[in-house]
Motif scaffolding. Sequence first.
Motif, PDB file in Angstrom:
ATOM      1  N   GLU A 195       0.814  -1.208   0.000  1.00  0.00           N
ATOM      2  CA  GLU A 195       0.000   0.000   0.000  1.00  0.00           C
ATOM      3  C   GLU A 195       0.850   1.262   0.000  1.00  0.00           C
ATOM      4  N   GLY A 196       1.978   1.208   0.710  1.00  0.00           N
ATOM      5  CA  GLY A 196       2.827   2.379   0.773  1.00  0.00           C
ATOM      6  C   GLY A 196       4.200   2.049   1.317  1.00  0.00           C
ATOM      7  N   ILE A 197       5.165   2.896   0.974  1.00  0.00           N
ATOM      8  CA  ILE A 197       6.548   2.758   1.419  1.00  0.00           C
ATOM      9  C   ILE A 197       6.881   3.951   2.306  1.00  0.00           C
ATOM     10  N   MET A 198       7.336   3.683   3.528  1.00  0.00           N
ATOM     11  CA  MET A 198       7.773   4.742   4.436  1.00  0.00           C
ATOM     12  C   MET A 198       9.286   4.682   4.559  1.00  0.00           C
ATOM     13  N   LEU A 199       9.915   5.834   4.723  1.00  0.00           N
ATOM     14  CA  LEU A 199      11.371   5.842   4.852  1.00  0.00           C
ATOM     15  C   LEU A 199      11.805   6.954   5.792  1.00  0.00           C
ATOM     16  N   SER A 200      13.018   6.748   6.347  1.00  0.00           N
ATOM     17  CA  SER A 200      13.546   7.698   7.315  1.00  0.00           C
ATOM     18  C   SER A 200      15.053   7.545   7.406  1.00  0.00           C
ATOM     19  N   PRO A 201      15.752   8.641   7.717  1.00  0.00           N
ATOM     20  CA  PRO A 201      17.198   8.513   7.976  1.00  0.00           C
ATOM     21  C   PRO A 201      17.445   7.849   9.312  1.00  0.00           C
ATOM     22  N   GLY A 202      18.552   7.140   9.428  1.00  0.00           N
ATOM     23  CA  GLY A 202      18.904   6.505  10.694  1.00  0.00           C
ATOM     24  C   GLY A 202      19.274   7.534  11.749  1.00  0.00           C
ATOM     25  N   TYR A 203      19.041   7.165  12.992  1.00  0.00           N
ATOM     26  CA  TYR A 203      19.374   8.044  14.119  1.00  0.00           C
ATOM     27  C   TYR A 203      20.436   7.373  14.973  1.00  0.00           C
ATOM     28  N   ALA A 204      21.399   8.159  15.445  1.00  0.00           N
ATOM     29  CA  ALA A 204      22.514   7.612  16.222  1.00  0.00           C
ATOM     30  C   ALA A 204      22.116   7.411  17.682  1.00  0.00           C
ATOM     31  N   VAL A 221      20.567  14.828   3.695  1.00  0.00           N
ATOM     32  CA  VAL A 221      20.008  15.615   2.603  1.00  0.00           C
ATOM     33  C   VAL A 221      20.573  15.145   1.270  1.00  0.00           C
ATOM     34  N   ARG A 222      21.881  14.943   1.205  1.00  0.00           N
ATOM     35  CA  ARG A 222      22.495  14.500  -0.055  1.00  0.00           C
ATOM     36  C   ARG A 222      21.950  13.149  -0.489  1.00  0.00           C
ATOM     37  N   VAL A 223      21.840  12.222   0.456  1.00  0.00           N
ATOM     38  CA  VAL A 223      21.365  10.875   0.121  1.00  0.00           C
ATOM     39  C   VAL A 223      19.919  10.907  -0.350  1.00  0.00           C
ATOM     40  N   PHE A 224      19.076  11.671   0.332  1.00  0.00           N
ATOM     41  CA  PHE A 224      17.666  11.693  -0.055  1.00  0.00           C
ATOM     42  C   PHE A 224      17.436  12.481  -1.333  1.00  0.00           C
ATOM     43  N   LEU A 227      18.133   9.723  -3.721  1.00  0.00           N
ATOM     44  CA  LEU A 227      17.159   8.634  -3.636  1.00  0.00           C
ATOM     45  C   LEU A 227      15.803   9.039  -4.190  1.00  0.00           C
ATOM     46  N   LEU A 228      15.392  10.274  -3.936  1.00  0.00           N
ATOM     47  CA  LEU A 228      14.046  10.712  -4.307  1.00  0.00           C
ATOM     48  C   LEU A 228      14.015  11.469  -5.624  1.00  0.00           C
ATOM     49  N   GLY A 229      15.139  11.571  -6.291  1.00  0.00           N
ATOM     50  CA  GLY A 229      15.181  12.298  -7.552  1.00  0.00           C
ATOM     51  C   GLY A 229      14.478  11.541  -8.668  1.00  0.00           C
ATOM     52  N   GLY A 230      13.914  12.274  -9.599  1.00  0.00           N
ATOM     53  CA  GLY A 230      13.281  11.663 -10.765  1.00  0.00           C
ATOM     54  C   GLY A 230      11.842  11.262 -10.504  1.00  0.00           C
ATOM     55  N   ARG A 231      11.156  10.897 -11.548  1.00  0.00           N
ATOM     56  CA  ARG A 231       9.758  10.468 -11.460  1.00  0.00           C
ATOM     57  C   ARG A 231       9.726   8.944 -11.491  1.00  0.00           C
ATOM     58  N   ASN A 232       9.623   8.350 -10.340  1.00  0.00           N
ATOM     59  CA  ASN A 232       9.688   6.889 -10.285  1.00  0.00           C
ATOM     60  C   ASN A 232       8.347   6.241  -9.958  1.00  0.00           C
ATOM     61  N   HIS A 233       7.318   7.056  -9.689  1.00  0.00           N
ATOM     62  CA  HIS A 233       5.966   6.544  -9.455  1.00  0.00           C
ATOM     63  C   HIS A 233       5.929   5.472  -8.368  1.00  0.00           C
ATOM     64  N   LEU A 234       6.723   5.673  -7.343  1.00  0.00           N
ATOM     65  CA  LEU A 234       6.717   4.745  -6.225  1.00  0.00           C
ATOM     66  C   LEU A 234       5.677   5.176  -5.196  1.00  0.00           C
ATOM     67  N   PHE A 242       7.130  16.273   3.830  1.00  0.00           N
ATOM     68  CA  PHE A 242       8.187  15.671   4.638  1.00  0.00           C
ATOM     69  C   PHE A 242       9.298  15.132   3.738  1.00  0.00           C
ATOM     70  N   LEU A 243       8.932  14.559   2.597  1.00  0.00           N
ATOM     71  CA  LEU A 243       9.946  14.092   1.651  1.00  0.00           C
ATOM     72  C   LEU A 243      10.765  15.271   1.129  1.00  0.00           C
ATOM     73  N   ASP A 244      10.115  16.412   0.942  1.00  0.00           N
ATOM     74  CA  ASP A 244      10.861  17.619   0.561  1.00  0.00           C
ATOM     75  C   ASP A 244      11.815  18.041   1.676  1.00  0.00           C
ATOM     76  N   PHE A 245      11.364  17.911   2.912  1.00  0.00           N
ATOM     77  CA  PHE A 245      12.225  18.213   4.064  1.00  0.00           C
ATOM     78  C   PHE A 245      13.457  17.314   4.060  1.00  0.00           C
ATOM     79  N   LEU A 246      13.278  16.036   3.778  1.00  0.00           N
ATOM     80  CA  LEU A 246      14.407  15.109   3.778  1.00  0.00           C
ATOM     81  C   LEU A 246      15.454  15.493   2.740  1.00  0.00           C
ATOM     82  N   ARG A 247      15.021  16.034   1.613  1.00  0.00           N
ATOM     83  CA  ARG A 247      16.002  16.402   0.588  1.00  0.00           C
ATOM     84  C   ARG A 247      16.362  17.877   0.625  1.00  0.00           C
ATOM     85  N   GLY A 248      16.079  18.534   1.753  1.00  0.00           N
ATOM     86  CA  GLY A 248      16.585  19.875   1.990  1.00  0.00           C
ATOM     87  C   GLY A 248      15.813  21.003   1.356  1.00  0.00           C
TER      88      GLY A 248
END
Length: 331
Positions: A195-204, A221-224, A227-234, A242-248
């Motif tokens: 139904e959906g994919i959730m993701l998050s950066p690891g915490y120390a 920010v660099r990794v996301f 990871l989230l670049g392009g139109r992948n229809h996922l 929040f996904l915009d927040f992850l990529r800065g």
Amino acid sequence: MGRPWRMTRELAQYLYRRRNWPQQGRLFPMVLMLEPLEACNLLCAGCGRIREYQDHTAKRLGVEECLAAARQARAPVVSVSGGEPLLHTDIVDIVGGLVEQRRWVFVCTNGLLLRESLDRFRPDERLCFVVHLDGTEQVHDRVTGRPGTYAEAVAAIAEARSRGFRVCTNTTVFHGSDVSDVRMLFEVLRDLGVEGIMLSPGYAYEHVEEQALFLQREESVRVFQELLGGRNHLPFYDNPLFLDFLRGRRTYPCAAWAIPTYTVLGWREPCYLLADRHTDDLNALLQPELWERFGPGRDARCAGCMLHSGFEPASILDVLQHPWKLLARPR
């Protein structure tokens, strides 16, 4: 697949009525994180829970304790985690009681016990299993420290879907995560019909020795971005802002007060990640004065945190107050 329309409507109604509360100094739960046990059948490299609660793995919350915590929080969504919740002998009664309360219940699992547990549950639109996967087979088995965990989790997802259960997934992105591998995982999950994919950066986590695993804010920010670049229809389940927040692309304050965590020792204060103490009083976590001490720039432990449990609630409030931001998002 997609979120049930009834869940979307109920969540929207609940949140819309409370959208201005934080500005008025009134904080409220959006999601209850319920941990009825801290025992697990894995010892994953990046998990702080099994280490933090290592002296309390024999403890279990009773069914009524779990339902009382849900009544106290009054949140429409309950995320049942741990530990591995399917190890709890009363997990079916806990889930059933939460569904009877009209909660939307997400049971977070590593998937190892899911296939054998499905006969104990019945499909319900208010129940969703969330299977944790951190990469394709080689990567995920390395993180969990046990060969075969990926294959069993994927088989469990397929079996649950074939029986009509709702299934989502959750992925933690670590330092050194292979972006191409994570993308490959997401394509597999999409094809499985999750139904959906959730993701998050690891915490120390302080209790985890493998600190090199974890991402800091700039690297996150660099990794996301990659990871989230392009139109992948996922089918990402997270709020798009929040996904915009992850990529800065956006900044948000920590709003971890919106996702309080109830454990075998009581309510974690202040949040899912930090437990300076445990308390029996949920209201202690909902005092604005408490949150003047936490978040990036306030507490050193919060400096690299970008976790969904802290920042996604702020992005949701942003959508409620400024819905046009979704339409104006850059692609």
